[in-house]
Write an enzyme that holds these catalytic residues in place. Sequence first.
Site, mmCIF file in Angstrom:
data_model
loop_
_atom_site.group_PDB
_atom_site.id
_atom_site.type_symbol
_atom_site.label_atom_id
_atom_site.label_comp_id
_atom_site.label_asym_id
_atom_site.label_seq_id
_atom_site.Cartn_x
_atom_site.Cartn_y
_atom_site.Cartn_z
ATOM 1 N N GLY A 361 0.792 -1.236 0.000
ATOM 2 C CA GLY A 361 0.000 0.000 0.000
ATOM 3 C C GLY A 361 0.813 1.269 0.000
ATOM 4 N N HIS A 623 11.566 -4.014 6.790
ATOM 5 C CA HIS A 623 12.163 -3.291 7.910
ATOM 6 C C HIS A 623 13.675 -3.202 7.794
ATOM 7 C CE1 HIS A 623 8.173 -4.437 9.344
ATOM 8 N NE2 HIS A 623 8.206 -3.231 9.845
HETATM 9 N N1 GLN Z 1 -1.386 -0.390 3.926
HETATM 10 C C1 GLN Z 1 -0.492 -0.088 4.997
HETATM 11 C C2 GLN Z 1 0.850 0.347 4.445
HETATM 12 O O1 GLN Z 1 1.202 -0.125 3.392
HETATM 13 C C3 GLN Z 1 -0.279 -1.296 5.901
HETATM 14 C C4 GLN Z 1 0.644 -0.997 7.049
HETATM 15 C C5 GLN Z 1 0.737 -2.079 8.107
HETATM 16 O O2 GLN Z 1 0.431 -3.207 7.906
HETATM 17 N N2 GLN Z 1 1.190 -1.756 9.293
HETATM 18 O O3 GLN Z 1 1.557 1.134 5.060
#
Ligand code: GLN
Length: 688
Positions: A361, A623
Amino acid sequence: MAQSATLSFKWHDRFRHLAGLDQYFAMARGKDGIPALEMTKWFDTNYHYLVPEIAADAKPEANFADFLATVQRSQALLGERAVPIILSPVTLLRLSRLEGDLATHLENLLPLYRDLLDQLKAVGITEVQVHEPILVTSNAADLREAIAATYSQLAQIGVPIQLVTYFDDLGATYPWVMELPVAGISLDFTRGRNLALLQQHGFPSDKQLGVGIVDARNIWKIRPDSVLSTLETIQSITPNIRLHPSSSLQFVPYDATRETKLPEPLRNVLSFAQQKLDEIAILAQTLAGNDPSVRQACAKHSQLALVQTQWQTFEQFSPADKGVQTALKNLTINDFQRSLSYSLRLDKQLTLPVLPTTTIGSFPQTSEVRQLRVKYKRGELSEAEYQAAIDAQIAECIKLQEDIGIDVLVHGEFERTDMVEYFGQQLSGFAFTENGWVQSYGSRYVRPPIIYGDVVRPQPMTVREFQVAQALTEKPVKGMLTGPITILNWSFPRADLSRQEQAFQIALALREEVVDLEAAGAQVIQVDEPALREGLPLKLERWNEYLSWAVDAFRLATAIAQPHTQVHTHMCYCEFGDIIKDIERLDADVISIENSRSNNRTLQEVTKAGYSQQIGNGVYDIHSPVVPTTEQLAQQLQTGIMNLPLRQIWVNPDCGLKTRRWEEVIPSLKNMVEAAKIIREEANATKE
Ligand code: GLN
Ligand code: ZN
């Protein structure tokens, strides 16, 4: 935790060559290829701690100098009222990752704890709080021996001990905990069944009951009527009580009076740490009269009467929304059920190559993007200018994904500060504080929204950005929403309505958004639920109840989608093994999960359970700044194929890309698409 500064273990091998601050920072952040300690949530709070790792041959050493210095400073200020707080060695060990058995480590630790109590006694301390939150968890039963040994040893020192528990009730441990040789026991009367346990088993007359009566996990003032009646019930069972907040106050912000921008009726019923302490004092004064009728009379004239009025004013300020109430009442089973089952709707959904590629996303939230928001807030950019600048980001992001060859695109979430705040700000019933920070870990703080009223969606929340993105490409763009459970779990909820009802209200708002996104042409809609697991109760026997309504809330938000709309969900860092049936019951067409860190364990769990829907097993860890190579990614995909049929597998990173830099994102995604191509070709070749 204060005691980590005072107890040092010979930590796990990988940190042994380091010392002092160097060791400390390496444990928190990792160093030169040495992985950091795992970080995890403190019980069911949003505070994270580093999980101690204790090697089999660990010989703990103690240096209490700093701790004692702090205690003496508090004594200078508070005299006898200074009460040191110590985490019990049993809770400490149970929360650590141990090599070897708990009993042996406990034997090593107890002399140090005794030594500490001795030293506290020597400086004139007259009471110590020993915190034993592990007692409220489901796995406390097997700790009986360890706990009995601990308190019998500590009691010998002769400093009166207040044994403190919180976050839930004592459950089956209640009867034997009452027999421990301590001066007092503190229980949480804001969560769980402690009141019923007290009524059933009574309370030992030689101990003082600590009554956790002011909820230290929410931000609301007490309801004087119900609190006074609980206190009267408790006093009728055991007269020897003291009052305190239900737990540490670190889970709420400091001072509600500083929220001057919030409407007054709302601000007046908020209680942050400062106000909670005042509440304790007021309650104690009210209880000081022994005769209940005197107490009632006092209450009428006291500040509690004022609180009562403040709540009445608040209720007029935020009345129930009739529309939402009726909608909730009229829900039927069909509202939770998509019109066709997965196997029947599958063929109606968009056609994609095998191993379709997508992202979760968000794309990089650069300082340029954040600057736009700052300028817009300051009034330096008009709304039209701000939107145009966001749209330029969307356009670049779409072009990039097309160039790389991704199959299902996203708009990039540039307009969102945070996946919960963004929705909260557009829904009525949510409030945002200016200074309501609470610690998440280290120096990271979050400012959770406050749900204070019925949740209503006045207008579409995400449709504009979706349309901008979809107009730029022939490829499908995902509509992107945050799910009801995540919005609820990352906010301070109302105290006057069940969490289930609040989740359903949010779900109804999201349901309207799903309809609007479909009408705007979305063929794919993703509803993120990274916080589903976080809401799990501490006691296993209550998991089903939670999961049942949590999954229903997701279904309520998404079941309205037409059969041809592909519904995705995303969860990161989620172990699935024990809740896989509930994950299935979400009935999402596609789920994307974290998989690269857990060494494909998640994928194996999913496979073992016979999961039949589609799954994007995150092929790389977002990450980490490292750009994964095509070979590594292809390898990761191979594992997927070995576990699941090709047609069930999607290719995506394991979470949103918002914390990464473009220089990392672009080559990583190129390699990911390349790896998918290689595996597709290999698969085709073997078919022929
Ligand atoms: N759609 C969100 C993003 O892409 C999902 C974030 C998450 O899962 N913490 O940032
Ligand atoms: Zn994620």
